[in-house]
Design an enzyme around this catalytic site. Structure first.
Site, PDB file in Angstrom:
ATOM      1  N   ASP A   1       0.822  -1.208   0.000  1.00 26.10           N
ATOM      2  CA  ASP A   1       0.000   0.000   0.000  1.00 26.10           C
ATOM      3  C   ASP A   1       0.856   1.259   0.000  1.00 26.10           C
ATOM      4  OD1 ASP A   1      -2.519  -1.045  -0.152  1.00 26.10           O
ATOM      5  OD2 ASP A   1      -2.960  -0.900   1.989  1.00 26.10           O
TER       6      ASP A   1
ATOM      7  N   LYS B   1      -3.533   2.901  -2.555  1.00 26.30           N
ATOM      8  CA  LYS B   1      -4.916   3.308  -2.331  1.00 26.30           C
ATOM      9  C   LYS B   1      -4.887   4.435  -1.316  1.00 26.30           C
ATOM     10  CE  LYS B   1      -8.384   0.663  -2.649  1.00 26.30           C
ATOM     11  NZ  LYS B   1      -8.618   0.853  -4.085  1.00 26.30           N
TER      12      LYS B   1
ATOM     13  N   MET C   1      -8.651   9.585   8.259  1.00 24.61           N
ATOM     14  CA  MET C   1      -9.097  10.101   6.953  1.00 24.61           C
ATOM     15  C   MET C   1     -10.160  11.189   7.106  1.00 24.61           C
ATOM     16  SD  MET C   1      -9.283   6.389   4.986  1.00 24.61           S
ATOM     17  CE  MET C   1     -10.015   5.539   6.405  1.00 24.61           C
TER      18      MET C   1
END
Length: 268
Positions: free
Chosen positions: A49, A71, A187
């Site tokens: 990742d 991602k 996030m």
């Protein structure tokens, strides 16, 4: 460190196709677990990742094939379906596949859906936990997420809902925080204005807030502010993803002195 064969069944040769979902931790390679390190060293294929620190890959075998399958919210990403098919294909071909994820595979890392996909196709899944960024962010500031004088629990929540999902009820989460729970938001920077607006419906404007970008890494940036000033602080300090937002009284007493001390400790 000797890379001797392990007696751990999660790291030895498996009797059927297997994928290891490995947490690489928040960034600092010294926070890797021993089990994660052994899995990385034994892998023939690593699917990595974006949030995995480059220093972690130094532990891979020279002959290992490293495939970056980034991602990240707001950026061009490798389609999830492609990643799952690639894991399946490599495992069925007899490769020792490690899916290397930032933080912990089971905490906002899509580990659950990847495990379900692989098991549905007859592939065994072994999960190796990693230190999550929310915990590392708090530690870097010198606070405990559940200090018993300030918090009786902690809520880990994503600020980035999947398209089509119901919007998060931040007012409900704020009410929980008002009862003595620390909020740790992953996030959430891109949603900070809405998050701030809705949390203020149930929390005082002076509630302490910390924003920690790149937790545990050498380039970590941190700011401690109040809920009322959260968005303005993010903008003035140019803080962006990936970042953790911590909301709650466990941050009381923090200030520029504490942040300077945490930066000095990381540099050492």
């Amino acid at each position: 460190m000797n890379d001797r064969p392990s007696n751990d069944p999660a790291l030895t040769d498996a009797p059927r196709p297997t994928v290891w979902l490995v947490g690489a931790g928040p960034g600092d390679p010294e926070l890797l677990t021993l089990k994660a390190l052994r899995a990385i060293r034994r892998a023939s294929v690593l699917l990595v990742d974006d949030l995995v620190a480059a220093a972690v890959l130094r532990y891979a075998r020279r002959t290992a094939r490293i495939v970056h399958v980034g991602k990240r919210g707001g950026c061009r990403s490798t389609p999830q379906a492609f990643i799952e098919q690639l894991m399946l294909r490599e495992a069925l071909a007899g490769e020792r596949v490690v899916r290397l994820k930032g933080g912990d595979p089971g905490l906002f890392g899509r580990g659950g859906e990847e495990a379900e996909f692989l098991r549905a196709h007859g592939v065994q899944v072994e999960v190796v936990n990693g230190i999550t960024a929310g915990l590392a962010a708090a530690t870097s500031l010198g606070v405990a997420l559940t200090h018993r004088d300030h918090a009786q629990g902690v809520i880990f929540v994503t600020g980035h809902a999947r398209a089509g999902d119901a919007a998060l009820q931040w007012r409900t989460l704020a009410a929980a925080a008002a009862q003595g729970l620390t909020l740790v938001v992953y996030m959430g920077v891109s949603e900070a204005p809405r998050l701030q607006r809705e949390l203020l419906l149930a929390l005082p404007a002076g509630t302490p807030v910390a924003i920690v970008q790149h937790a545990s890494r050498a380039d970590q940036q941190s700011a401690v502010t109040t809920l009322a000033q959260m968005v303005a602080t993010i903008e003035s300090k140019a803080l962006g993803s990936p970042a953790i937002i911590i909301v709650g009284d466990v941050l009381k007493g923090l200030g520029e002195v504490a942040l300077t001390a945490s930066r000095s400790a990381r540099a050492a």
